[in-house]
Design a protein around this motif. Structure first.
Motif, PDB file in Angstrom:
ATOM      1  N   PHE A 174       1.828  -0.777  -6.008  1.00 11.68           N
ATOM      2  CA  PHE A 174       1.345   0.091  -4.924  1.00 11.68           C
ATOM      3  C   PHE A 174      -0.143   0.352  -5.125  1.00 11.68           C
ATOM      4  O   PHE A 174      -0.586   0.592  -6.248  1.00 11.68           O
ATOM      5  CB  PHE A 174       2.086   1.437  -4.937  1.00 11.68           C
ATOM      6  CG  PHE A 174       3.514   1.334  -4.507  1.00 11.68           C
ATOM      7  CD1 PHE A 174       4.474   0.824  -5.372  1.00 11.68           C
ATOM      8  CD2 PHE A 174       3.907   1.734  -3.244  1.00 11.68           C
ATOM      9  CE1 PHE A 174       5.806   0.717  -4.978  1.00 11.68           C
ATOM     10  CE2 PHE A 174       5.230   1.637  -2.839  1.00 11.68           C
ATOM     11  CZ  PHE A 174       6.187   1.123  -3.713  1.00 11.68           C
ATOM     12  N   GLY A 175      -0.857   0.335  -4.010  1.00 12.14           N
ATOM     13  CA  GLY A 175      -2.284   0.547  -4.216  1.00 12.14           C
ATOM     14  C   GLY A 175      -2.995   1.157  -3.052  1.00 12.14           C
ATOM     15  O   GLY A 175      -2.405   1.498  -2.025  1.00 12.14           O
ATOM     16  N   TRP A 176      -4.297   1.299  -3.254  1.00 11.57           N
ATOM     17  CA  TRP A 176      -5.256   1.739  -2.256  1.00 11.57           C
ATOM     18  C   TRP A 176      -4.863   3.036  -1.569  1.00 11.57           C
ATOM     19  O   TRP A 176      -4.392   3.945  -2.205  1.00 11.57           O
ATOM     20  CB  TRP A 176      -5.499   0.607  -1.232  1.00 11.57           C
ATOM     21  CG  TRP A 176      -6.206  -0.528  -1.874  1.00 11.57           C
ATOM     22  CD1 TRP A 176      -5.644  -1.532  -2.618  1.00 11.57           C
ATOM     23  CD2 TRP A 176      -7.625  -0.759  -1.894  1.00 11.57           C
ATOM     24  NE1 TRP A 176      -6.627  -2.373  -3.082  1.00 11.57           N
ATOM     25  CE2 TRP A 176      -7.839  -1.941  -2.648  1.00 11.57           C
ATOM     26  CE3 TRP A 176      -8.730  -0.104  -1.344  1.00 11.57           C
ATOM     27  CZ2 TRP A 176      -9.119  -2.466  -2.858  1.00 11.57           C
ATOM     28  CZ3 TRP A 176      -9.991  -0.639  -1.543  1.00 11.57           C
ATOM     29  CH2 TRP A 176     -10.172  -1.803  -2.296  1.00 11.57           C
TER      30      TRP A 176
ATOM     31  N   LEU B 172       0.830  -1.191   0.000  1.00  5.53           N
ATOM     32  CA  LEU B 172       0.000   0.000   0.000  1.00  5.53           C
ATOM     33  C   LEU B 172       0.870   1.248   0.000  1.00  5.53           C
ATOM     34  O   LEU B 172       1.945   1.255   0.598  1.00  5.53           O
ATOM     35  CB  LEU B 172      -0.897   0.021   1.244  1.00  5.53           C
ATOM     36  CG  LEU B 172      -1.846  -1.163   1.406  1.00  5.53           C
ATOM     37  CD1 LEU B 172      -2.694  -0.983   2.666  1.00  5.53           C
ATOM     38  CD2 LEU B 172      -2.744  -1.320   0.189  1.00  5.53           C
ATOM     39  N   PHE B 173       0.415   2.282  -0.698  1.00  4.72           N
ATOM     40  CA  PHE B 173       1.054   3.592  -0.528  1.00  4.72           C
ATOM     41  C   PHE B 173       1.027   3.959   0.948  1.00  4.72           C
ATOM     42  O   PHE B 173       0.095   3.573   1.685  1.00  4.72           O
ATOM     43  CB  PHE B 173       0.284   4.668  -1.307  1.00  4.72           C
ATOM     44  CG  PHE B 173       0.534   4.671  -2.786  1.00  4.72           C
ATOM     45  CD1 PHE B 173       1.765   5.050  -3.312  1.00  4.72           C
ATOM     46  CD2 PHE B 173      -0.473   4.312  -3.672  1.00  4.72           C
ATOM     47  CE1 PHE B 173       1.981   5.070  -4.689  1.00  4.72           C
ATOM     48  CE2 PHE B 173      -0.257   4.326  -5.044  1.00  4.72           C
ATOM     49  CZ  PHE B 173       0.971   4.706  -5.555  1.00  4.72           C
ATOM     50  N   GLY B 174       2.002   4.710   1.400  1.00  2.46           N
ATOM     51  CA  GLY B 174       1.984   5.191   2.776  1.00  2.46           C
ATOM     52  C   GLY B 174       1.004   6.341   2.949  1.00  2.46           C
ATOM     53  O   GLY B 174       0.406   6.830   1.977  1.00  2.46           O
TER      54      GLY B 174
ATOM     55  N   PRO C  62      -8.633   1.646 -12.761  1.00  3.57           N
ATOM     56  CA  PRO C  62      -8.984   3.059 -12.571  1.00  3.57           C
ATOM     57  C   PRO C  62     -10.485   3.241 -12.335  1.00  3.57           C
ATOM     58  O   PRO C  62     -10.894   4.181 -11.660  1.00  3.57           O
ATOM     59  CB  PRO C  62      -8.547   3.711 -13.890  1.00  3.57           C
ATOM     60  CG  PRO C  62      -8.459   2.593 -14.887  1.00  3.57           C
ATOM     61  CD  PRO C  62      -8.069   1.381 -14.090  1.00  3.57           C
ATOM     62  N   PHE C  63     -11.308   2.332 -12.903  1.00  3.39           N
ATOM     63  CA  PHE C  63     -12.761   2.514 -12.897  1.00  3.39           C
ATOM     64  C   PHE C  63     -13.472   1.283 -12.341  1.00  3.39           C
ATOM     65  O   PHE C  63     -12.882   0.216 -12.181  1.00  3.39           O
ATOM     66  CB  PHE C  63     -13.247   2.785 -14.328  1.00  3.39           C
ATOM     67  CG  PHE C  63     -12.510   3.896 -15.014  1.00  3.39           C
ATOM     68  CD1 PHE C  63     -12.522   5.184 -14.488  1.00  3.39           C
ATOM     69  CD2 PHE C  63     -11.765   3.656 -16.162  1.00  3.39           C
ATOM     70  CE1 PHE C  63     -11.827   6.214 -15.102  1.00  3.39           C
ATOM     71  CE2 PHE C  63     -11.060   4.677 -16.792  1.00  3.39           C
ATOM     72  CZ  PHE C  63     -11.086   5.958 -16.258  1.00  3.39           C
TER      73      PHE C  63
ATOM     74  N   ALA D 235      -5.318   1.617  -8.665  1.00  5.17           N
ATOM     75  CA  ALA D 235      -6.115   2.796  -8.296  1.00  5.17           C
ATOM     76  C   ALA D 235      -7.382   2.421  -7.532  1.00  5.17           C
ATOM     77  O   ALA D 235      -8.090   3.302  -7.037  1.00  5.17           O
ATOM     78  CB  ALA D 235      -6.495   3.574  -9.551  1.00  5.17           C
ATOM     79  N   ALA D 236      -7.681   1.117  -7.429  1.00  2.00           N
ATOM     80  CA  ALA D 236      -8.816   0.670  -6.622  1.00  2.00           C
ATOM     81  C   ALA D 236     -10.106   1.424  -6.960  1.00  2.00           C
ATOM     82  O   ALA D 236     -10.844   1.836  -6.079  1.00  2.00           O
ATOM     83  CB  ALA D 236      -8.488   0.799  -5.134  1.00  2.00           C
TER      84      ALA D 236
END
Lengths: 391, 391
Positions: free
Chosen positions: B164-166, B139-141, B227-228, B198-199
């Motif tokens: 990296f996500g969410w 996950l992104f911080g 993205p969507f 991008a969840a």
């Protein structure tokens, strides 16, 4: 209003037959808030939808549909939309959620209409509701002679259009299908509109479907419904090349706005058929209807159960004069007939008018619910999560 | 073999947290036939899927998933496909059915592989299985500093790629996203592949998504995932106009072959991500993988639970050398880790090899099932339709 309770009532005929009649059971939703009561209906498999309302959370995007309903405030239509968005995100990985939420959304619109003392379509917009022309849905006979007799009877009942479906149409030879089409057209005569429901007979095989298009064109079929399974957009596009003047109708299987829109944008249908009890309720059905109107595609409701579901399914395209047809459950089960006291009748002019009484304008028979109630109990680790509510 | 039993085991961590970790519970499927045992796993909301297995019939196209399983004969892969087709048609209006059947389909492939003493991928085709390169999902911080430190740690663990996500990515300003991307790229260094999940941050809003594409391109992001929302094909097509060299990945939400194919044909994704536990099991996932290979689109599994689900999710694209990446659950819950005894390890060369032991090549820990079993009881009109089975 604050939501005080959301109750699911599973009702069923004493015996469920292994036939296509989708009105043999129902899952009704009652929402109570500040003394007002709204009713809705979910499409199909009541026990599964009940489970989805109360299932233990799996993770943050897989909560039960009922997780955040109680105490939510409903003041205007935007609140219903916002609550639906929340349920969608919180239950994203719970597949059944769309069907369950659909019935709750419908109940919330009924509730809000009753509180404001206006019909639901007035909550959607100021334009006057347009009457719709119902078509009679019948089945092809086992042979052309039987189809001829069914067609004559349907035409005699005064409907402006008759839709023939199911049975073995599309599953045998092209010649057999032509005989059925000829018998149906002969039986209804030249002045009645003729539709054909292929009930997904060709899976995603556009070649088999296209072999029937010339005959459908010759017998002046207004539209061919569901030649393929939901989402088979490529097959729909291929079929469009050979459809001539025959319209293509589909979309009843859509369980999201996006799925329905894809049938317009990607499958290129001429008629988008939406079941408000599946697509996300009146909220999402209205979004589809608005998109369809902009895209020049006709909207038709898909309805095969009670007049509560029928009223809900008519609201989303109430204003759209270019979407003049409606599906009308002609012979629902005695259960479906008993569940509503006043319904949505066909007028003397052969047209269906959207109720103008507050909410959905349909009165539920609590007596019919009581006498058909299915008793469900669900326990998880010794805790009772659901018991059928009493009326 | 004739199917003697189909049992569903709902297992869960003692406490389910409101976080994205999808491995906090699981629904395992055990199929027994002629003394052989196969195991599978369904994605998400175990109680709802259990209900769909045993729910009373609503009508001929809305039967419970379990209606026709017992006694069915499984001799070769075509029998699994045929049974799946039957379930699909008989449960067409039961939305949850696709998820429930997915786990049963996976168990049937495991069963057949064990009976024939070959790995499942050998049942799918004669080509040798290709090792896959796993990416680490993190996950992104909460801020760029934290992201930098997460990225350094992920790169140090030796993965060839980090996704990296969410978090809040995509939900704030473009400038904030750029800072996060810069920190992530700096932390992983220049030689590690970089993906972004991008969840569904932009719903169906292609304009907001497109504002990030230049930065994603500049930081050499291999692909942007989801993205969507699923099925927002128009938004995907619009985004394609500004994506530059950044690939678009999506499809995990597909609960049918048609939905996944539409992400290729209509949304135009470069990577189709399929969860075998949702799309209809190994059977339908393999159809998607075959279609993707012909269309020149890379296939990636979506997996976030046990190594049983991981092995099942790798089989469909085992042969496809052009689909080299795999999602690999890096830190699943202690439950998910305990459920399998031998798993699908990352080799010393950093690659994941598909098990060559019979079936899915994964041994289930019955002890872990026993110690995490959730006790479910469902009764309808006084008849017990489901009680959690014992091991």
């Amino acid at each position: 209003m604050r939501i005080d309770s959301v109750d699911l009532f599973y009702v069923a005929m004493p015996t469920i037959l292994d036939i296509g009649d989708g009105s043999q059971d129902a899952l009704l939703v009652r929402v109570q808030a500040d003394g007002f009561v709204g009713w809705g209906e979910c499409e199909a498999s009541p026990l599964t939808s009940i489970a989805s309302l109360i299932a233990p959370m799996s993770h943050s995007a897989c909560k039960p549909v009922g997780a955040n309903l109680l105490g939510a405030t409903i003041t205007d239509p935007a609140d219903i939309r916002a609550l639906g968005e929340r349920v969608r995100w919180d239950s994203f990985d719970l597949l059944q959620a769309a069907h369950t939420w659909s019935g709750i959304d419908i109940a919330l619109w009924d509730l809000l209409g009753k509180q404001r003392e206006v019909p639901v379509h007035e909550l959607l917009g100021p334009e006057p509701a347009q009457p719709k022309l119902p078509y009679a849905s019948v089945l092809f006979g086992q042979d052309p002679e039987q189809t001829l007799s069914i067609a004559k009877e349907a035409a005699a009942s005064g409907f402006a259009a008759v839709k023939f479906g199911w049975s073995d149409f599309g599953r045998g030879t092209v010649a057999e299908d032509i005989e059925q089409l000829a018998a149906a057209r002969e039986g209804i005569g030249e002045d009645v509109e003729f539709m054909v429901d292929a009930a997904m007979a060709w899976g995603d095989d556009a070649v088999s479907a296209s072999k029937r298009m010339k005959s459908l064109h010759d017998f002046r079929v207004l539209f061919l419904e569901e030649p393929f399974v939901p989402g088979a957009t490529r097959a729909y596009r291929e079929l469009a090349l050979s459809k001539g003047r025959v319209g293509i109708a589909a979309g009843e299987g859509s369980s999201s706005y996006e799925a329905a829109i894809s049938m317009i944008d990607d499958a290129g249908v001429d008629y988008v058929q939406v079941d408000a009890g599946r697509v996300g309720g009146i909220t999402e059905a209205f979004r589809v209807a608005s998109y369809a109107a902009r895209a020049g595609v006709s909207y038709i409701n898909h309805t095969f159960t009670t007049h509560l579901a029928l009223s809900a399914s008519l609201q989303p395209f109430a204003f759209d004069a270019n979407s003049g047809w409606c599906e009308y459950p002609l012979m629902p089960s005695s259960l479906a007939q008993a569940l509503t006291i006043d319904g949505v009748p066909v007028g003397a002019d052969g047209r269906v008018r959207i109720p103008e009484a507050p909410g959905l304008g349909v009165t539920i028979s609590e007596e019919a619910i009581r006498s058909h109630l299915v008793d469900v109990e669900i326990s998880v680790d010794g805790t009772r999560l659901f018991s059928s509510p009493r009326l």
